[in-house]
Design a protein around this motif. Structure first.
Motif, PDB file in Angstrom:
ATOM      1  N   LEU A  86       0.867  -1.184   0.000  1.00 13.50           N
ATOM      2  CA  LEU A  86       0.000   0.000   0.000  1.00 13.50           C
ATOM      3  C   LEU A  86       0.902   1.231   0.000  1.00 13.50           C
ATOM      4  O   LEU A  86       1.465   1.613   1.019  1.00 13.50           O
ATOM      5  N   SER A  87       1.056   1.840  -1.168  1.00 13.72           N
ATOM      6  CA  SER A  87       1.976   2.973  -1.324  1.00 13.72           C
ATOM      7  C   SER A  87       1.278   4.284  -0.997  1.00 13.72           C
ATOM      8  O   SER A  87       0.214   4.586  -1.535  1.00 13.72           O
ATOM      9  N   THR A  88       1.927   5.056  -0.128  1.00  5.29           N
ATOM     10  CA  THR A  88       1.458   6.416   0.161  1.00  5.29           C
ATOM     11  C   THR A  88       2.447   7.441  -0.399  1.00  5.29           C
ATOM     12  O   THR A  88       2.389   8.612  -0.031  1.00  5.29           O
ATOM     13  N   ILE A  89       3.327   6.992  -1.292  1.00  2.00           N
ATOM     14  CA  ILE A  89       4.270   7.904  -1.936  1.00  2.00           C
ATOM     15  C   ILE A  89       3.475   8.876  -2.810  1.00  2.00           C
ATOM     16  O   ILE A  89       2.636   8.464  -3.607  1.00  2.00           O
ATOM     17  N   GLY A  90       3.738  10.157  -2.627  1.00  2.00           N
ATOM     18  CA  GLY A  90       3.033  11.181  -3.393  1.00  2.00           C
ATOM     19  C   GLY A  90       1.734  11.626  -2.748  1.00  2.00           C
ATOM     20  O   GLY A  90       0.964  12.373  -3.352  1.00  2.00           O
ATOM     21  N   TYR A  91       1.483  11.174  -1.529  1.00  2.00           N
ATOM     22  CA  TYR A  91       0.260  11.557  -0.815  1.00  2.00           C
ATOM     23  C   TYR A  91       0.610  12.084   0.568  1.00  2.00           C
ATOM     24  O   TYR A  91       1.576  11.659   1.184  1.00  2.00           O
ATOM     25  N   ASN A  92      -0.218  12.981   1.077  1.00  2.00           N
ATOM     26  CA  ASN A  92      -0.136  13.381   2.473  1.00  2.00           C
ATOM     27  C   ASN A  92      -1.534  13.305   3.074  1.00  2.00           C
ATOM     28  O   ASN A  92      -2.487  12.943   2.387  1.00  2.00           O
ATOM     29  N   SER A  93      -1.639  13.600   4.337  1.00  2.00           N
ATOM     30  CA  SER A  93      -2.939  13.553   5.042  1.00  2.00           C
ATOM     31  C   SER A  93      -3.638  12.209   4.821  1.00  2.00           C
ATOM     32  O   SER A  93      -4.780  12.145   4.379  1.00  2.00           O
ATOM     33  N   ILE A  94      -2.944  11.132   5.153  1.00  2.00           N
ATOM     34  CA  ILE A  94      -3.482   9.779   4.966  1.00  2.00           C
ATOM     35  C   ILE A  94      -4.585   9.529   5.995  1.00  2.00           C
ATOM     36  O   ILE A  94      -4.382   9.734   7.194  1.00  2.00           O
ATOM     37  N   THR A  95      -5.738   9.088   5.511  1.00  2.00           N
ATOM     38  CA  THR A  95      -6.864   8.795   6.397  1.00  2.00           C
ATOM     39  C   THR A  95      -7.369   7.377   6.179  1.00  2.00           C
ATOM     40  O   THR A  95      -7.203   6.804   5.099  1.00  2.00           O
ATOM     41  N   VAL A  96      -7.993   6.827   7.225  1.00  2.00           N
ATOM     42  CA  VAL A  96      -8.531   5.468   7.180  1.00  2.00           C
ATOM     43  C   VAL A  96      -9.939   5.493   7.763  1.00  2.00           C
ATOM     44  O   VAL A  96     -10.219   6.255   8.693  1.00  2.00           O
ATOM     45  N   LEU A  97     -10.819   4.653   7.221  1.00  2.00           N
ATOM     46  CA  LEU A  97     -12.166   4.505   7.768  1.00  2.00           C
ATOM     47  C   LEU A  97     -12.670   3.114   7.415  1.00  2.00           C
ATOM     48  O   LEU A  97     -12.304   2.549   6.384  1.00  2.00           O
ATOM     49  N   TRP A  98     -13.489   2.532   8.282  1.00  2.18           N
ATOM     50  CA  TRP A  98     -14.091   1.232   8.013  1.00  2.18           C
ATOM     51  C   TRP A  98     -15.398   1.110   8.787  1.00  2.18           C
ATOM     52  O   TRP A  98     -15.663   1.855   9.716  1.00  2.18           O
ATOM     53  N   GLY A  99     -16.182   0.128   8.368  1.00  2.64           N
ATOM     54  CA  GLY A  99     -17.398  -0.197   9.097  1.00  2.64           C
ATOM     55  C   GLY A  99     -17.095  -1.282  10.113  1.00  2.64           C
ATOM     56  O   GLY A  99     -16.242  -2.145   9.894  1.00  2.64           O
ATOM     57  N   GLY A 100     -17.788  -1.254  11.234  1.00  2.00           N
ATOM     58  CA  GLY A 100     -17.593  -2.252  12.280  1.00  2.00           C
ATOM     59  C   GLY A 100     -18.909  -2.683  12.896  1.00  2.00           C
ATOM     60  O   GLY A 100     -19.905  -1.957  12.835  1.00  2.00           O
ATOM     61  N   ARG A 101     -18.894  -3.883  13.468  1.00  2.00           N
ATOM     62  CA  ARG A 101     -20.089  -4.399  14.135  1.00  2.00           C
ATOM     63  C   ARG A 101     -19.679  -5.363  15.242  1.00  2.00           C
ATOM     64  O   ARG A 101     -19.064  -6.391  14.988  1.00  2.00           O
ATOM     65  N   GLY A 102     -20.001  -5.027  16.479  1.00  2.00           N
ATOM     66  CA  GLY A 102     -19.797  -5.924  17.610  1.00  2.00           C
ATOM     67  C   GLY A 102     -21.131  -6.512  18.025  1.00  2.00           C
ATOM     68  O   GLY A 102     -22.145  -5.809  18.037  1.00  2.00           O
ATOM     69  N   THR A 103     -21.156  -7.795  18.356  1.00  2.00           N
ATOM     70  CA  THR A 103     -22.395  -8.379  18.845  1.00  2.00           C
ATOM     71  C   THR A 103     -22.724  -7.801  20.216  1.00  2.00           C
ATOM     72  O   THR A 103     -21.870  -7.200  20.873  1.00  2.00           O
ATOM     73  N   GLY A 132     -22.788  -2.821  19.916  1.00  2.00           N
ATOM     74  CA  GLY A 132     -24.022  -2.244  19.403  1.00  2.00           C
ATOM     75  C   GLY A 132     -24.905  -3.206  18.639  1.00  2.00           C
ATOM     76  O   GLY A 132     -26.069  -2.933  18.388  1.00  2.00           O
ATOM     77  N   ASN A 133     -24.347  -4.354  18.217  1.00  2.00           N
ATOM     78  CA  ASN A 133     -25.066  -5.365  17.450  1.00  2.00           C
ATOM     79  C   ASN A 133     -25.636  -4.816  16.149  1.00  2.00           C
ATOM     80  O   ASN A 133     -26.617  -5.314  15.640  1.00  2.00           O
ATOM     81  N   ALA A 134     -25.023  -3.745  15.628  1.00  2.00           N
ATOM     82  CA  ALA A 134     -25.430  -3.173  14.348  1.00  2.00           C
ATOM     83  C   ALA A 134     -24.194  -2.590  13.661  1.00  2.00           C
ATOM     84  O   ALA A 134     -23.273  -2.115  14.317  1.00  2.00           O
ATOM     85  N   TRP A 135     -24.192  -2.625  12.348  1.00  2.00           N
ATOM     86  CA  TRP A 135     -23.089  -2.056  11.583  1.00  2.00           C
ATOM     87  C   TRP A 135     -23.117  -0.535  11.679  1.00  2.00           C
ATOM     88  O   TRP A 135     -24.167   0.087  11.646  1.00  2.00           O
ATOM     89  N   ASP A 136     -21.922   0.050  11.768  1.00  2.00           N
ATOM     90  CA  ASP A 136     -21.783   1.497  11.769  1.00  2.00           C
ATOM     91  C   ASP A 136     -20.347   1.835  11.394  1.00  2.00           C
ATOM     92  O   ASP A 136     -19.440   1.017  11.580  1.00  2.00           O
ATOM     93  N   LEU A 137     -20.141   3.015  10.849  1.00  2.00           N
ATOM     94  CA  LEU A 137     -18.775   3.459  10.590  1.00  2.00           C
ATOM     95  C   LEU A 137     -18.099   3.802  11.907  1.00  2.00           C
ATOM     96  O   LEU A 137     -18.725   4.394  12.798  1.00  2.00           O
ATOM     97  N   VAL A 138     -16.835   3.402  12.050  1.00  2.00           N
ATOM     98  CA  VAL A 138     -16.092   3.741  13.264  1.00  2.00           C
ATOM     99  C   VAL A 138     -15.852   5.247  13.295  1.00  2.00           C
ATOM    100  O   VAL A 138     -16.003   5.942  12.285  1.00  2.00           O
ATOM    101  N   ASN A 139     -15.472   5.750  14.445  1.00  2.00           N
ATOM    102  CA  ASN A 139     -15.126   7.154  14.623  1.00  2.00           C
ATOM    103  C   ASN A 139     -16.282   8.076  14.235  1.00  2.00           C
ATOM    104  O   ASN A 139     -16.068   9.178  13.732  1.00  2.00           O
ATOM    105  N   SER A 140     -17.495   7.587  14.432  1.00  5.04           N
ATOM    106  CA  SER A 140     -18.718   8.336  14.082  1.00  5.04           C
ATOM    107  C   SER A 140     -18.718   8.784  12.623  1.00  5.04           C
ATOM    108  O   SER A 140     -19.287   9.816  12.271  1.00  5.04           O
ATOM    109  N   GLY A 141     -18.042   8.013  11.768  1.00  7.88           N
ATOM    110  CA  GLY A 141     -18.003   8.313  10.344  1.00  7.88           C
ATOM    111  C   GLY A 141     -16.944   9.321   9.935  1.00  7.88           C
ATOM    112  O   GLY A 141     -16.769   9.586   8.746  1.00  7.88           O
ATOM    113  N   ALA A 142     -16.214   9.887  10.897  1.00  8.68           N
ATOM    114  CA  ALA A 142     -15.138  10.840  10.575  1.00  8.68           C
ATOM    115  C   ALA A 142     -13.870  10.055  10.246  1.00  8.68           C
ATOM    116  O   ALA A 142     -13.469   9.159  10.986  1.00  8.68           O
ATOM    117  N   ARG A 143     -13.248  10.373   9.131  1.00  5.32           N
ATOM    118  CA  ARG A 143     -12.039   9.664   8.722  1.00  5.32           C
ATOM    119  C   ARG A 143     -10.947   9.832   9.777  1.00  5.32           C
ATOM    120  O   ARG A 143     -10.816  10.894  10.375  1.00  5.32           O
TER     121      ARG A 143
END
Length: 190
Positions: A86-103, A132-143
């Protein structure tokens, strides 16, 4: 008209503006982890899964996901690592986001880290709904903004880890990594 379209395509293929997707992982449609994803223990820790597909958040894929089973000896830590050039060469301000679900029974803590070399791991602070037993974006959807050390790498590695509790499970899906382009990509020399 064709010349204008060709100019438009060439111009926008050379330059990028704002956040650009560097990685999008939907985990496909089978219970096998995709190439580049490695689990420290597929039986008791992390593995690919096709049940409880992602839903309810913007951009969900509704296919397979990665599940933390959290079974076996209590306190055993299991990791899920992405390491696939996963190359981040040529990029700055790298952000990550994913959906999560805990039973509803899940009580574990999911740690998220990044690494430039696969040896030294840097923890990242974020929020998620544990049981929460439901899917949701982590970090309240903020990258989630990674520090400057994650920029300019030829192989940024990501890792999720959790200790076994034998209480419920946790899933992730739709992992995206984005960055801001620093300059247009250069053509190979030769």
């Amino acid at each position: 008209m064709k010349i204008k379209l060709l100019f438009f395509l060439i111009f926008f293929s050379i330059f990028c503006f704002g956040q650009t997707n560097i990685l999008t992982e939907t985990f496909g449609s089978t219970s096998t982890l995709p190439i580049g994803w490695v689990s420290s223990n597929t039986a008791n820790g992390w593995n690919g899964n096709i049940s409880s597909p992602s839903s309810t958040y913007s951009g969900f894929s509704a296919g397979a996901n990665a599940i933390f089973n959290g079974t076996g000896a209590n306190g055993a830590v299991h990791t899920l690592t992405y390491s696939n050039n996963l190359s981040t060469i040529g990029y700055n301000s790298i952000t990550v986001l994913w959906g999560g679900r805990g039973t509803s029974a899940f009580t574990g803590v999911i740690t998220f880290e990044w690494s430039s070399d696969g040896t030294t791991w840097n923890p990242v602070t974020y929020t998620y709904v544990q049981a929460g037993n439901a899917w949701d974006l982590v970090n309240s959807g903020a990258r989630i903004l990674l520090p400057a050390g994650a920029e300019g790498l030829s192989n940024l590695r990501l890792r999720w880890s959790a200790a076994t509790t034998n209480l419920g499970n946790y899933r992730i899906d739709d992992v995206t990594v984005q960055g801001n382009c620093l300059s247009p990509p250069s053509a190979p020399l030769g």
